[in-house]
Design a protein around this motif. Structure first.
Motif, PDB file in Angstrom:
ATOM      1  N   ASN A 120       0.818  -1.204   0.000  1.00  0.00           N
ATOM      2  CA  ASN A 120       0.000   0.000   0.000  1.00  0.00           C
ATOM      3  C   ASN A 120       0.856   1.260   0.000  1.00  0.00           C
ATOM      4  O   ASN A 120       0.412   2.327  -0.428  1.00  0.00           O
ATOM      5  N   GLU A 121       2.095   1.148   0.468  1.00  0.00           N
ATOM      6  CA  GLU A 121       2.979   2.320   0.543  1.00  0.00           C
ATOM      7  C   GLU A 121       3.491   2.758  -0.827  1.00  0.00           C
ATOM      8  O   GLU A 121       4.072   3.837  -0.956  1.00  0.00           O
ATOM      9  N   LEU A 122       3.314   1.929  -1.877  1.00  0.00           N
ATOM     10  CA  LEU A 122       3.830   2.266  -3.212  1.00  0.00           C
ATOM     11  C   LEU A 122       2.760   2.854  -4.129  1.00  0.00           C
ATOM     12  O   LEU A 122       2.987   2.978  -5.330  1.00  0.00           O
ATOM     13  N   ARG A 123       1.616   3.237  -3.585  1.00  0.00           N
ATOM     14  CA  ARG A 123       0.539   3.749  -4.431  1.00  0.00           C
ATOM     15  C   ARG A 123       0.929   5.049  -5.133  1.00  0.00           C
ATOM     16  O   ARG A 123       0.624   5.251  -6.302  1.00  0.00           O
ATOM     17  N   SER A 124       1.571   5.953  -4.439  1.00  0.00           N
ATOM     18  CA  SER A 124       1.880   7.272  -5.011  1.00  0.00           C
ATOM     19  C   SER A 124       3.262   7.348  -5.652  1.00  0.00           C
ATOM     20  O   SER A 124       3.645   8.403  -6.163  1.00  0.00           O
ATOM     21  N   ILE A 125       4.012   6.258  -5.642  1.00  0.00           N
ATOM     22  CA  ILE A 125       5.374   6.257  -6.205  1.00  0.00           C
ATOM     23  C   ILE A 125       5.296   5.792  -7.653  1.00  0.00           C
ATOM     24  O   ILE A 125       4.664   4.779  -7.947  1.00  0.00           O
ATOM     25  N   PRO A 126       5.912   6.494  -8.600  1.00  0.00           N
ATOM     26  CA  PRO A 126       5.851   6.085 -10.011  1.00  0.00           C
ATOM     27  C   PRO A 126       6.596   4.776 -10.254  1.00  0.00           C
ATOM     28  O   PRO A 126       7.462   4.358  -9.490  1.00  0.00           O
ATOM     29  N   GLU A 127       6.238   4.113 -11.362  1.00  0.00           N
ATOM     30  CA  GLU A 127       6.808   2.807 -11.695  1.00  0.00           C
ATOM     31  C   GLU A 127       8.305   2.894 -11.981  1.00  0.00           C
ATOM     32  O   GLU A 127       9.076   1.982 -11.638  1.00  0.00           O
ATOM     33  N   LEU A 131      11.240   0.702 -10.175  1.00  0.00           N
ATOM     34  CA  LEU A 131      12.157  -0.151 -10.939  1.00  0.00           C
ATOM     35  C   LEU A 131      13.607   0.154 -10.611  1.00  0.00           C
ATOM     36  O   LEU A 131      14.432  -0.768 -10.455  1.00  0.00           O
ATOM     37  N   ASP A 132      13.953   1.408 -10.486  1.00  0.00           N
ATOM     38  CA  ASP A 132      15.342   1.773 -10.154  1.00  0.00           C
ATOM     39  C   ASP A 132      15.741   1.257  -8.779  1.00  0.00           C
ATOM     40  O   ASP A 132      16.896   0.844  -8.575  1.00  0.00           O
ATOM     41  N   GLU A 133      14.820   1.259  -7.840  1.00  0.00           N
ATOM     42  CA  GLU A 133      15.141   0.815  -6.488  1.00  0.00           C
ATOM     43  C   GLU A 133      15.224  -0.709  -6.380  1.00  0.00           C
ATOM     44  O   GLU A 133      15.960  -1.236  -5.532  1.00  0.00           O
ATOM     45  N   LYS A 143       4.877  -3.105 -13.205  1.00  0.00           N
ATOM     46  CA  LYS A 143       3.597  -2.679 -13.766  1.00  0.00           C
ATOM     47  C   LYS A 143       2.547  -2.714 -12.667  1.00  0.00           C
ATOM     48  O   LYS A 143       2.314  -3.746 -12.039  1.00  0.00           O
ATOM     49  N   LYS A 144       1.883  -1.577 -12.445  1.00  0.00           N
ATOM     50  CA  LYS A 144       0.848  -1.490 -11.423  1.00  0.00           C
ATOM     51  C   LYS A 144      -0.499  -1.959 -11.985  1.00  0.00           C
ATOM     52  O   LYS A 144      -0.814  -1.710 -13.145  1.00  0.00           O
ATOM     53  N   ILE A 145      -1.276  -2.616 -11.128  1.00  0.00           N
ATOM     54  CA  ILE A 145      -2.615  -3.078 -11.491  1.00  0.00           C
ATOM     55  C   ILE A 145      -3.622  -2.005 -11.061  1.00  0.00           C
ATOM     56  O   ILE A 145      -3.690  -1.639  -9.890  1.00  0.00           O
ATOM     57  N   LEU A 146      -4.387  -1.508 -12.024  1.00  0.00           N
ATOM     58  CA  LEU A 146      -5.345  -0.441 -11.790  1.00  0.00           C
ATOM     59  C   LEU A 146      -6.766  -0.965 -11.951  1.00  0.00           C
ATOM     60  O   LEU A 146      -6.992  -1.975 -12.632  1.00  0.00           O
ATOM     61  N   LYS A 147      -7.711  -0.292 -11.332  1.00  0.00           N
ATOM     62  CA  LYS A 147      -9.124  -0.611 -11.495  1.00  0.00           C
ATOM     63  C   LYS A 147      -9.878   0.661 -11.875  1.00  0.00           C
ATOM     64  O   LYS A 147      -9.496   1.773 -11.496  1.00  0.00           O
ATOM     65  N   LYS A 148     -10.975   0.472 -12.607  1.00  0.00           N
ATOM     66  CA  LYS A 148     -11.736   1.595 -13.128  1.00  0.00           C
ATOM     67  C   LYS A 148     -12.932   1.852 -12.228  1.00  0.00           C
ATOM     68  O   LYS A 148     -13.784   0.978 -12.036  1.00  0.00           O
ATOM     69  N   LEU A 153      -9.133   5.636 -13.352  1.00  0.00           N
ATOM     70  CA  LEU A 153      -8.252   4.522 -13.007  1.00  0.00           C
ATOM     71  C   LEU A 153      -7.620   4.788 -11.643  1.00  0.00           C
ATOM     72  O   LEU A 153      -6.980   5.822 -11.438  1.00  0.00           O
ATOM     73  N   ILE A 154      -7.833   3.855 -10.727  1.00  0.00           N
ATOM     74  CA  ILE A 154      -7.337   3.999  -9.355  1.00  0.00           C
ATOM     75  C   ILE A 154      -6.390   2.845  -9.055  1.00  0.00           C
ATOM     76  O   ILE A 154      -6.627   1.696  -9.456  1.00  0.00           O
ATOM     77  N   GLU A 155      -5.307   3.145  -8.352  1.00  0.00           N
ATOM     78  CA  GLU A 155      -4.341   2.112  -7.983  1.00  0.00           C
ATOM     79  C   GLU A 155      -4.937   1.186  -6.922  1.00  0.00           C
ATOM     80  O   GLU A 155      -5.669   1.617  -6.026  1.00  0.00           O
ATOM     81  N   THR A 156      -4.586  -0.086  -7.028  1.00  0.00           N
ATOM     82  CA  THR A 156      -5.095  -1.093  -6.097  1.00  0.00           C
ATOM     83  C   THR A 156      -4.063  -1.523  -5.059  1.00  0.00           C
ATOM     84  O   THR A 156      -4.408  -2.244  -4.120  1.00  0.00           O
TER      85      THR A 156
END
Length: 397
Positions: A120-127, A131-133, A143-148, A153-156
């Motif tokens: 849940n802590e990675l919701r606002s961090i870009p992909e 990947l770099d970390e 790749k983040k899984i999103l729901k509509k 589109l909201i992060e899950t």
């Protein structure tokens, strides 16, 4: 008719016709197996008509004995090496002979493994930042899984991670958080042309069909935006199922659920598609029959039961001339002294008293003789307690 094998070149034992390009070095450093593909560029037949003896000698002379080799449908050779050093040597092979040129490249998917994590802590961090970390932990794609929700589109919190290893790790460190990695199970392969499974539209030989009514009459009509026909699933109809009142894209479709379970077996057990289907048939033996056969057997049994019940409840069944079902005769069992209750004992006393009274009226004998006859009437296995109670009852009379 198949062409003769392309092994006209007579090779000596040291195979001087083989060619290598040492500038084509790969950087496989792990001790894990590596999957390679050996195609024949600029040739539609690939290696279908090449002698298997020639291919085996070329591989063994380049890197030694590998894990296995097999020919796939496209005619290419799939090679599984024992470690990365074998893969580095084998990628330098460029020709099997003067006329057979090959190009060995790593497989696009088999050398990678995909897993799913929830953080849940990675919701606002870009992909890209994630990947770099995570690159030091062999992560090569995020790749983040999103729901509509309401056209947004909201992060899950679920993230698909691709690892550059054939073995999926069980844990991964996201900063100070240790997260469990689960295998990623992709959706079943579905054709966008006929909406059937296990092939793509590029290799589809069926006509284009509608996903709503399974018809191919109006799919080429550009003016029709939505199908207004009766909803019908083409996959269920082709498999003989009666529950076809849903679209082909419905996730509750029985065929989609079956293909999804086969895909789960394939990923979790790490087997090919054919083996996964065999495992599914063992788990669901009833699915070996069609739905129509199962329902016909069920309906035939139900009709026979209903006919029997109707026959028994009919007025003709109770007719005096009708043959009534007879129960098997039961043998009378002698009462035991241990199982006699007070009520049953009283009944026996009354029975014995009636028998003795009848004997008194029929026989005009003396009291002594009648008493002897009364005692003789009692069975031999009569308990003493029962005899004494009978005597008391007779004395009262």
């Amino acid at each position: 008719m198949n062409k003769p094998p392309d092994n006209k070149v007579n090779l000596p034992p040291n195979l001087p016709a083989l060619k290598w390009d040492k500038t084509k070095q790969s950087n496989f450093t792990s001790n894990e197996p590596v999957y390679l593909l050996m195609p024949r560029p600029n040739n539609s037949d690939n290696l279908k008509n090449v002698s298997p003896f020639l291919i085996q000698k070329a591989i063994n002379s380049t890197c030694g004995e590998v894990e296995y080799c097999k020919k796939i449908i496209s005619g290419q050779i799939l090679i599984k090496t024992k470690n990365g050093s074998q893969a580095n040597k084998l990628t330098t092979l460029t020709a099997l002979s003067n006329t057979i040129i090959v190009e060995i490249t790593p497989h696009k998917t088999l050398n990678y493994s995909k897993g799913v994590i929830y953080c849940n802590e990675l919701r606002s961090i870009p992909e890209s930042e994630i990947l770099d970390e995570l690159k030091p932990q062999n992560v090569c794609e995020v790749k983040k899984i999103l729901k509509k929700v309401n056209n947004d589109l909201i992060e899950t919190g679920l993230i698909i991670l691709t690892f550059a290893t054939t073995t999926l790790p069980t844990k991964i460190h996201i900063g100070y958080i240790k997260t469990t990695v689960r295998p990623y199970i992709p959706p079943p392969m579905r054709c966008k042309n006929c909406f059937k499974f296990n092939h793509v539209a590029k290799f589809c030989k069926s006509p284009k069909s509608c996903h709503n009514c399974a018809s191919n009459n109006h799919v080429n009509d550009e003016n029709q935006e939505k199908c207004n026909n009766i909803t019908k699933c083409g996959n269920c109809d082709a498999n003989g199922l009666t529950c076809t009142n849903h679209t082909t894209l419905d996730k509750k479709c029985p065929i989609f659920i079956r293909e999804k379970e086969i895909q789960t077996i394939k990923i979790t057990s790490q087997v090919d598609n054919k083996t996964a289907r065999a495992i599914y048939k063992e788990r669901h033996p009833h699915n070996n029959y069609t739905f129509a056969e199962v329902t016909s057997q069920h309906t035939s049994k139900q009709t026979t039961l209903n006919s029997q019940s109707e026959h028994q409840n009919s007025p003709h069944f109770n007719h005096p001339l009708a043959v009534q079902p007879t129960k098997p005769p039961t043998k009378p069992t002698a009462p035991t002294t241990n199982s006699l209750t007070e009520n049953s004992m009283e009944r026996q006393i009354m029975q014995y008293s009636d028998v003795m009274s009848e004997s008194e009226t029929d026989d005009s004998l003396e009291s002594t003789s009648t008493s002897k006859q009364k005692i003789k009437i009692l069975p031999k296995n009569t308990s003493k307690r029962l005899q004494s109670q009978i005597k008391k009852l007779n004395k009262k009379k």
